[in-house]
Each structure stands twice: as C-alpha cells, then as structure tokens.
Scaffold this motif. Structure first.
Motif, mmCIF file in Angstrom:
data_model
loop_
_atom_site.group_PDB
_atom_site.id
_atom_site.type_symbol
_atom_site.label_atom_id
_atom_site.label_comp_id
_atom_site.label_asym_id
_atom_site.label_seq_id
_atom_site.Cartn_x
_atom_site.Cartn_y
_atom_site.Cartn_z
ATOM 1 N N ALA A 157 0.818 -1.220 0.000
ATOM 2 C CA ALA A 157 0.000 0.000 0.000
ATOM 3 C C ALA A 157 0.847 1.263 0.000
ATOM 4 N N ARG A 158 0.655 2.056 -1.055
ATOM 5 C CA ARG A 158 1.268 3.378 -1.172
ATOM 6 C C ARG A 158 0.203 4.325 -1.708
ATOM 7 N N LYS A 159 -0.063 5.362 -0.936
ATOM 8 C CA LYS A 159 -1.120 6.307 -1.286
ATOM 9 C C LYS A 159 -0.889 6.893 -2.670
ATOM 10 N N ASP A 160 -1.949 6.942 -3.462
ATOM 11 C CA ASP A 160 -1.971 7.451 -4.829
ATOM 12 C C ASP A 160 -1.140 6.612 -5.794
ATOM 13 N N VAL A 161 -0.613 5.486 -5.350
ATOM 14 C CA VAL A 161 0.098 4.567 -6.229
ATOM 15 C C VAL A 161 -0.671 3.251 -6.305
ATOM 16 N N THR A 162 -1.060 2.709 -5.161
ATOM 17 C CA THR A 162 -1.817 1.455 -5.132
ATOM 18 C C THR A 162 -3.213 1.620 -4.545
ATOM 19 N N TYR A 163 -3.482 2.740 -3.917
ATOM 20 C CA TYR A 163 -4.834 3.003 -3.414
ATOM 21 C C TYR A 163 -5.081 4.502 -3.371
ATOM 22 N N ILE A 164 -6.355 4.861 -3.278
ATOM 23 C CA ILE A 164 -6.775 6.260 -3.233
ATOM 24 C C ILE A 164 -7.517 6.499 -1.924
ATOM 25 N N ALA A 165 -7.230 7.608 -1.284
ATOM 26 C CA ALA A 165 -7.976 8.023 -0.096
ATOM 27 C C ALA A 165 -8.996 9.064 -0.553
ATOM 28 N N MET A 166 -10.271 8.673 -0.506
ATOM 29 C CA MET A 166 -11.340 9.564 -0.948
ATOM 30 C C MET A 166 -12.282 9.773 0.226
ATOM 31 N N LEU A 167 -12.454 11.027 0.608
ATOM 32 C CA LEU A 167 -13.166 11.397 1.820
ATOM 33 C C LEU A 167 -12.486 10.684 2.977
ATOM 34 N N ASP A 168 -13.164 9.819 3.694
ATOM 35 C CA ASP A 168 -12.515 9.106 4.793
ATOM 36 C C ASP A 168 -12.347 7.624 4.473
ATOM 37 N N LYS A 169 -12.406 7.276 3.209
ATOM 38 C CA LYS A 169 -12.332 5.878 2.770
ATOM 39 C C LYS A 169 -11.028 5.627 2.012
ATOM 40 N N ASP A 170 -10.513 4.398 2.140
ATOM 41 C CA ASP A 170 -9.363 3.945 1.359
ATOM 42 C C ASP A 170 -9.891 2.985 0.306
ATOM 43 N N ILE A 171 -9.582 3.257 -0.967
ATOM 44 C CA ILE A 171 -10.160 2.507 -2.070
ATOM 45 C C ILE A 171 -9.056 2.057 -3.019
ATOM 46 N N CYS A 172 -9.072 0.765 -3.395
ATOM 47 C CA CYS A 172 -8.100 0.278 -4.372
ATOM 48 C C CYS A 172 -8.468 0.837 -5.751
ATOM 49 N N PHE A 173 -7.504 0.827 -6.666
ATOM 50 C CA PHE A 173 -7.735 1.425 -7.981
ATOM 51 C C PHE A 173 -8.850 0.750 -8.780
ATOM 52 N N PRO A 174 -8.969 -0.581 -8.798
ATOM 53 C CA PRO A 174 -10.093 -1.169 -9.544
ATOM 54 C C PRO A 174 -11.458 -0.710 -9.012
ATOM 55 N N CYS A 175 -11.598 -0.623 -7.714
ATOM 56 C CA CYS A 175 -12.859 -0.149 -7.128
ATOM 57 C C CYS A 175 -13.067 1.341 -7.396
ATOM 58 N N ALA A 176 -11.999 2.108 -7.384
ATOM 59 C CA ALA A 176 -12.107 3.536 -7.687
ATOM 60 C C ALA A 176 -12.573 3.735 -9.123
ATOM 61 N N ASP A 177 -12.063 2.903 -10.042
ATOM 62 C CA ASP A 177 -12.517 2.976 -11.429
ATOM 63 C C ASP A 177 -14.000 2.662 -11.537
ATOM 64 N N ASP A 178 -14.451 1.632 -10.810
ATOM 65 C CA ASP A 178 -15.875 1.280 -10.812
ATOM 66 C C ASP A 178 -16.729 2.422 -10.267
ATOM 67 N N LEU A 179 -16.256 3.052 -9.194
ATOM 68 C CA LEU A 179 -16.975 4.176 -8.588
ATOM 69 C C LEU A 179 -17.089 5.345 -9.562
ATOM 70 N N LEU A 180 -15.987 5.691 -10.197
ATOM 71 C CA LEU A 180 -15.997 6.810 -11.139
ATOM 72 C C LEU A 180 -16.826 6.496 -12.380
ATOM 73 N N ASP A 181 -16.792 5.243 -12.844
ATOM 74 C CA ASP A 181 -17.609 4.856 -13.994
ATOM 75 C C ASP A 181 -19.098 4.925 -13.672
ATOM 76 N N ALA A 182 -19.475 4.463 -12.490
ATOM 77 C CA ALA A 182 -20.886 4.521 -12.088
ATOM 78 C C ALA A 182 -21.368 5.964 -12.004
ATOM 79 N N THR A 183 -20.541 6.822 -11.455
ATOM 80 C CA THR A 183 -20.902 8.236 -11.344
ATOM 81 C C THR A 183 -20.984 8.874 -12.725
ATOM 82 N N LYS A 184 -20.059 8.516 -13.592
ATOM 83 C CA LYS A 184 -20.053 9.047 -14.958
ATOM 84 C C LYS A 184 -21.328 8.659 -15.706
#
Length: 70
Positions: free
Chosen positions: A16-43
């Motif tokens: 785990a390295r912030k902004d390399v292997t995971y994203i901290a969004m609000l108060d949540k830690d999210i892996c990149f595949p899940c972050a992509d799913d989140l952004l796609d759903a919102t899009k």
C-alpha cells in the motif's frame, strides 16, 4: 508498514502506497479497480443529467461512495 484494506471490496491492498496502489477519498481507502468502478458509475449517472454542475457531480460521487462502502 500499515495494512490498508479497501473499503469497497474488503481486500487487502498489497504494498500500500497512497496514490500509487490506493486512493484516499473522503474518509475511505479505495483500491484502484474499485475507484474505477466508482468513477464509472458516477459518470454513467451524470450522462443522463446534462447539463449539470460540478456540485451535482460531487453529490452523486459521495452518494455512490456511501452506497458502495456499506
């Protein structure tokens, strides 16, 4: 070393390295595949609501994040 677990899929993030292997969004830690799913759903939601304001996008993103992290 800190152990990071994705708040959406509940899997441990290896090396785990912030902004390399995971994203901290609000108060949540999210892996990149899940972050992509989140952004796609919102899009997809925002495509149907044209024209929209950035505030609308933020609200939809927060709503989707809350739903996915239950």
């Amino acid at each position: 070393m800190t152990a990071i677990v994705c708040d959406i899929c509940k899997k441990a993030v290896a090396g785990a390295r912030k902004d390399v292997t995971y994203i901290a969004m609000l108060d949540k830690d999210i892996c990149f595949p899940c972050a992509d799913d989140l952004l796609d759903a919102t899009k997809q939601q925002m495509k149907a609501r044209r024209p929209y304001l950035f505030k609308d996008y933020q609200e939809a993103l927060v709503k989707n994040l809350a739903q996915m992290t239950r």
